[in-house]
Each structure stands twice: as C-alpha cells, then as structure tokens.
Write a protein that holds these residues in place. Structure first.
Motif, mmCIF file in Angstrom:
data_model
loop_
_atom_site.group_PDB
_atom_site.id
_atom_site.type_symbol
_atom_site.label_atom_id
_atom_site.label_comp_id
_atom_site.label_asym_id
_atom_site.label_seq_id
_atom_site.Cartn_x
_atom_site.Cartn_y
_atom_site.Cartn_z
ATOM 1 N N SER A 189 0.757 -1.162 -0.051
ATOM 2 C CA SER A 189 -0.155 0.012 0.109
ATOM 3 C C SER A 189 0.861 1.111 -0.050
ATOM 4 O O SER A 189 1.908 1.183 0.345
ATOM 5 C CB SER A 189 -1.144 0.028 1.195
ATOM 6 O OG SER A 189 -0.331 0.222 2.260
ATOM 7 N N PHE A 190 0.286 2.362 -0.318
ATOM 8 C CA PHE A 190 0.983 3.656 -0.290
ATOM 9 C C PHE A 190 -0.002 4.752 0.052
ATOM 10 O O PHE A 190 -1.323 4.532 -0.039
ATOM 11 C CB PHE A 190 1.479 4.042 -1.981
ATOM 12 C CG PHE A 190 0.345 4.247 -2.929
ATOM 13 C CD1 PHE A 190 -0.059 5.550 -2.946
ATOM 14 C CD2 PHE A 190 0.117 3.206 -3.756
ATOM 15 C CE1 PHE A 190 -1.092 5.678 -3.832
ATOM 16 C CE2 PHE A 190 -1.053 3.510 -4.473
ATOM 17 C CZ PHE A 190 -1.612 4.977 -4.921
ATOM 18 N N SER A 191 0.440 5.755 0.601
ATOM 19 C CA SER A 191 -0.405 6.700 0.941
ATOM 20 C C SER A 191 0.581 8.208 0.789
ATOM 21 O O SER A 191 1.365 8.208 1.355
ATOM 22 C CB SER A 191 -0.745 6.557 2.591
ATOM 23 O OG SER A 191 -1.705 7.685 2.712
ATOM 24 N N ILE A 192 -0.079 8.995 -0.135
ATOM 25 C CA ILE A 192 0.475 10.357 -0.029
ATOM 26 C C ILE A 192 -0.397 11.455 0.572
ATOM 27 O O ILE A 192 -1.699 11.660 0.237
ATOM 28 C CB ILE A 192 0.515 10.593 -1.715
ATOM 29 C CG1 ILE A 192 1.277 9.638 -2.590
ATOM 30 C CG2 ILE A 192 1.001 12.152 -1.780
ATOM 31 C CD1 ILE A 192 1.521 9.657 -3.990
ATOM 32 N N ASN A 193 0.128 12.135 1.704
ATOM 33 C CA ASN A 193 -0.690 12.789 2.448
ATOM 34 C C ASN A 193 -0.630 14.310 2.308
ATOM 35 O O ASN A 193 0.305 14.930 1.754
ATOM 36 C CB ASN A 193 -0.605 12.556 3.879
ATOM 37 C CG ASN A 193 -0.625 10.851 4.036
ATOM 38 O OD1 ASN A 193 -1.563 10.140 3.510
ATOM 39 N ND2 ASN A 193 0.540 10.259 4.760
ATOM 40 N N ASN A 194 -1.543 15.094 2.755
ATOM 41 C CA ASN A 194 -1.537 16.440 2.802
ATOM 42 C C ASN A 194 -1.233 17.293 1.798
ATOM 43 O O ASN A 194 -0.865 18.257 1.253
ATOM 44 C CB ASN A 194 -0.258 16.947 3.740
ATOM 45 C CG ASN A 194 -0.247 16.586 5.329
ATOM 46 O OD1 ASN A 194 -1.267 16.412 5.568
ATOM 47 N ND2 ASN A 194 0.576 15.951 5.962
#
Ligand SMILES: [Cu+2]
Length: 234
Positions: A189-194
C-alpha cells in the motif's frame, strides 16, 4: 512561563488545524497479477560476514511480490501538478546497509533533506550514487556502526545506488522538491498525504516492471481518493 506554554499549545493547535483544512490524501495498493517470479539466490560466498547474515540463503529483492498479491518496493509520487515551495524536513531519511543488502531498497527524499547512510555490517561497503542531476558520491564505509550524511541538490527519479564490493547490492532513491511521495512495503500500500486541492499526475515506478501513471483530482477538507495500479508478470 505558564502563559508562554499556553501560547505554544495554541499555536501548535492552530498549525494542525491549518494543515487539516487543506489536506487531501491519495492512497491505494499496487496489485500484481500473475505468477510471482522466483527470486534468484544471491551467492554471498565471497564475503563470509554477508553469508553469515543469511543462514537460509539470500534472495534477490529485484521483484518482491507480497503474500497479499501486491508488489513491494514501488515508488509512488506526484509527477505533475504540484506548485509552491516546500522546505526540506530536517529529519534525516535512513538508508542502511544490513546483511549486505540495502534497507530500504527503495525510498524517497526531498532535495536538501539529509540522507543518513548507516553500515550495520561488520564488513566494508562503498556506497556509490549514480546520480545524473546531482553530484555523485562514492564513500567507503569500512566500520560497523559508521554513519554518514549526504544531501541531493536536484530532483531525480530515480538515483541508483550500488556497492562495488558486493555487486548484487542495489538501491533506488526518488529525489523530489516536494513531500508528495510514498514507497510500498510488505502490504503493497501507499499513501500520499497533505496534498493541497488540485489535479495531479501520479506515477508508480518499479525497477523491473517500469512506470505507470494516472490522473487524480482532489478537493480540500480531508478528501481521500483511492488509486490502484496493477502490474503484470512479464
Ligand atoms: Cu557492499
């Protein structure tokens, strides 16, 4: 003093509030379809300390398919659409030489952010960056526990790192002038935040299976968009 502390709390809360108002997230998984390639065994006989670190034999990490059918070591980042300037974080990104392999193998860093290179092995490594947009470095690290710091001065996808003592060692560093990147681990999984609201092109990069891009647009107020990428067995 008490008033000052209160003021500090107030400003901390205020800053967090500001970030939340504009923050959007792009998250997802990197699926892998088909049969996982058999990982090649690496012959580490030439260096007894490397061999000792892998009692069951060392496997190549060029293509690692996780047990949930996802791909590890994929670098996911915003390729187009980011505007504005983003200060480099002061916290360093860790890059370890451990068991004569790089940990992590694929990582991201911002321009100007310190890369802390560690040698956890009781053997000599030289860490050689093959950057084309930033000055290369080639550093001998002969002592276990030794640490060095380096920074990159320009964005580059991807900077390959290798070791001439152990030719199987390979690492890949994504250097960006913004913080919107992620790399997949053991769950794919990946998560690109803000992310500020806007339209973006997101690219997934893998050393063996190549790149894929997708467009995504995000709104303000905690918008969460899911993207899924799918790689296929060659
Ligand atoms: Cu080495």
């Amino acid at each position: 003093m008490k008033n000052r502390q209160k003021l500090g709390v107030f400003f901390t809360a205020f800053t967090a509030f500001q970030v939340n108002v504009y923050a959007a997230t792009v998250t997802g998984k990197i699926a892998f379809e088909g049969r996982a390639p058999a990982a090649e065994t690496i012959k580490m006989d030439a260096d007894a300390s490397c061999k000792l670190a892998h009692p069951d034999g060392a496997k190549s990490e060029e293509a690692v398919v996780n047990s949930n059918g996802t791909l590890k070591n994929v670098f996911v980042y915003v390729k187009e659409g980011v505007s504005g300037k983003f200060d480099a974080p002061k916290e360093s990104v860790k890059f370890d030489q451990h068991g004569c392999q790089y940990t992590p193998r694929v990582l991201g860093i911002q321009v100007g952010q310190p890369l802390e290179i560690l040698n956890s092995d009781p053997t000599l490594h030289n860490v050689h960056s093959l950057a084309t947009k930033t000055q290369q470095f080639n550093l001998g690290m002969p002592i276990q526990g030794m640490k060095l710091k380096k920074t990159f001065t320009a964005p580059e996808i991807m900077v390959k790192v290798k070791c001439e003592v152990h030719p199987w060692m390979a690492g890949y560093i994504g250097v960006l002038d913004h913080p919107f990147f992620s790399a997949t681990g053991g769950d794919g999984s990946f998560s690109i935040n803000n992310l500020p609201p806007g339209e973006y092109v997101v690219e997934a990069w893998h050393e063996k299976y190549g790149t894929q891009t997708q467009k995504v647009s995000v709104a303000a107020d905690g918008d969460v968009k899911e993207l899924s990428f799918q790689y296929k067995a060659a």
